[in-house]
Design an enzyme around this catalytic site. Structure first.
Site, PDB file in Angstrom:
ATOM      1  N   LYS A 125       0.840  -1.196   0.000  1.00 38.62           N
ATOM      2  CA  LYS A 125       0.000   0.000   0.000  1.00 38.62           C
ATOM      3  C   LYS A 125       0.880   1.252   0.000  1.00 38.62           C
ATOM      4  CE  LYS A 125      -3.912   2.074   2.524  1.00 38.62           C
ATOM      5  NZ  LYS A 125      -4.820   1.964   3.685  1.00 38.62           N
TER       6      LYS A 125
ATOM      7  N   SER B   6     -10.531   0.242   7.010  1.00 36.08           N
ATOM      8  CA  SER B   6      -9.869   0.294   5.701  1.00 36.08           C
ATOM      9  C   SER B   6      -9.174  -0.988   5.257  1.00 36.08           C
ATOM     10  CB  SER B   6      -8.853   1.440   5.669  1.00 36.08           C
ATOM     11  OG  SER B   6      -9.516   2.672   5.581  1.00 36.08           O
TER      12      SER B   6
ATOM     13  N   SER C 267      -9.857   2.389   2.740  1.00 41.60           N
ATOM     14  CA  SER C 267      -8.930   3.065   1.843  1.00 41.60           C
ATOM     15  C   SER C 267      -7.983   2.101   1.111  1.00 41.60           C
ATOM     16  CB  SER C 267      -8.091   4.068   2.646  1.00 41.60           C
ATOM     17  OG  SER C 267      -7.272   3.392   3.608  1.00 41.60           O
TER      18      SER C 267
END
EC number: 6.3.5.7
Length: 493
Positions: free
Chosen positions: A79, A183, A159
């Site tokens: 990420k 998330s 997210s």
């Protein structure tokens, strides 16, 4: 030879050890898959082929020498919130343009020490603020799943949308992610993958771009429960550089899988039956209850009375911490710089251009609730509510409950640029209704795929556990996975 990208981490690890193929061949298979699919899915914002191949060659040498690490030769996506030395780390924000750190986050350093291979950096909501991966400066990620007979693009959740989409579409064997209010778990539920948010303090936050420091926690997204257990074992550690990191040994989570659920008590919180919850979510929950009963667990009704205050309290605490954390982005030392007539003007111009709409919205909310005259009315009160939420869970656990079963999300994945949600940010925030309590209380939570809705889209169940008892969650989630089976999207990209 079967398509190498279809292998789970556990399968690939065994096949690499048996020398059925090399780490370089496995890495090349994933790089080929990314090249073919990323234009359609937009899961990666940076791909690092040279670095990946170099790491894979080093892995092959260690395997040949009998010195293989726990993740030797396994290709992972990272990420864009995790600092990776010399590689694009921008939290998918314009304000961090060109930033390449000279250091490595503790979590990624742990993975490389265990032999993992980095394929590249994954798309996400800007500064991890969002539930749909639409606030990224690099554009939205597309969910690999589509409703049956439809070609509408769906969100992968947020997210960590890039992480979830890449895992579901076989563009990496597993991915790192972070969870501040859901998330990891919400995108996992939207994409038919497994995601665990560990207990606050289980994984180091050092080298991860901060959103809300008292809520943020790193964890993995993987194709199945076993892979999630393997990844968390490598990601978790004690870290002197993070004062919130907890000095506890990291168990071998994989050993917990397949353990008996006999004698376990699973709590069902009545407050999670929210108004307007779709019938199929309730039906899925009942199915999960039946599976755990069949596995030998005892089901008990519990009450978490302060649940209804969790979402409003979260949307005070998280923006307040964000407004403080994001004050460092000023155009002076790194990232975007927009010149102005003086330094104050330069700050304003840089932030106006550098931050996206959702980030600006949360900074404004956060600055407001921390301002003189409002601090006591909002922020202090929200922190008191947080204490009550934590106490609700403690009461349930003290009464003998081992884990709590809830839905992971109030619906399946929705469409990209959904006008109703775009027009009403609060409706978007409601996607976190089942997940934020876990962050507010600092507890571990796992999302596991449990079925498909009427249009063939994945739905997930969530298990919430006691602090640092992730093994209980893995064991229980594994029982659900065995009963529900595995789910994969039909390829359209």
């Amino acid at each position: 030879m079967t398509d190498l990208t279809r292998l789970t981490i556990a399968e690939a690890r065994a096949r690499l050890a048996a020398k059925d193929f090399t780490a370089l061949e496995l890495t090349d298979a994933y790089l080929g898959a990314i090249e073919a699919a990323n234009g359609a899915l937009n899961a990666y914002v940076t791909v690092t082929p040279e670095q990946a191949r170099k790491m894979a060659v080093a892995s092959d040498a260690r395997i040949a020498d009998g010195k293989a690490g726990a993740l030797e030769g396994i290709p992972l996506g990272i990420k864009d919130l995790f600092a990776t030395e010399g590689v694009h780390t921008q939290a998918c924000s314009h304000i961090l343009d060109g930033f390449k750190p000279r250091y490595e986050s503790t979590v990624t350093a742990n993975l490389w020490a265990d032999g993992a291979v980095m394929l590249g950096k994954l798309n996400m909501d800007e500064f991890a603020m969002g539930s749909s991966n639409e606030s990224s400066y690099y554009g939205p990620v597309k969910n690999p799943w589509r409703a049956e007979g439809a070609n509408r693009d769906l969100v992968p959740g947020g997210s960590s949308g890039g992480s979830a989409a890449a895992v579901a579409a076989h563009l990496c064997a597993g991915a790192t992610a972070t969870d501040t209010g859901g998330s990891i778990r919400q995108p996992a539920a939207f994409t038919g993958t497994v995601g665990i948010k560990p207990t606050y303090g289980r994984c180091s936050r050092w080298g991860i771009v901060a959103f809300a420091s008292s809520l943020d926690q790193a964890g993995p997204i993987a194709r199945d429960v076993r892979d999630a257990a393997i990844l968390l074992k490598s990601m978790a550690s004690t870290d002197a550089k993070d004062t919130t990191s907890v000095d506890l040994p990291v168990p071998d989570y994989e050993q917990a899988l397949g353990g008996s659920l006999k004698g376990m008590k699973i709590g069902i919180p009545r407050e999670y039956r929210v108004d307007g919850m779709p019938d199929e979510i309730e039906a899925l929950w009942q199915k999960g209850i039946a599976w755990l009963k069949d596995a030998g667990a005892e089901i008990v009704d519990i009450s978490l009375p302060h649940t209804k205050y969790a979402l409003p309290a979260y949307y005070i605490v998280a923006p307040a911490e964000a407004s403080s954390n994001l004050a460092r982005y000023d155009g002076v030392r790194y990232g975007l710089r927009v010149d102005g007539k003086d330094i104050a003007d330069m700050y304003e111009q840089t932030r106006a251009e550098g931050f996206g709409q959702e980030v600006k919205r949360r900074i404004m909310i956060g600055t407001y609730v921390l301002s003189a005259g409002y601090y006591d009315a909002y922020y202090l009160r929200a922190q008191k509510v947080r204490t009550l939420i934590k106490r609700d869970f403690e009461t349930a656990f003290h009464a003998g409950v081992d884990a709590i079963l809830t839905p992971a999300t109030p619906s399946s994945a929705f469409g990209i640029a959904d006008q109703e949600l775009a027009a009403d940010p609060v409706k978007m925030y409601l996607n976190d209704v089942f997940t934020v309590t876990v962050n507010m209380a600092g507890l571990p939570g796992i999302a596991v795929p449990a079925g498909l809705d009427a249009s063939g889209l994945p739905l997930g169940l969530q298990l919430i556990g006691k602090p640092f008892e992730e093994e209980t969650l893995f064991k229980t989630a594994y029982a659900i996975e065995q009963a529900a089976g595995r789910f994969e999207p039909k390829r359209w990209w």
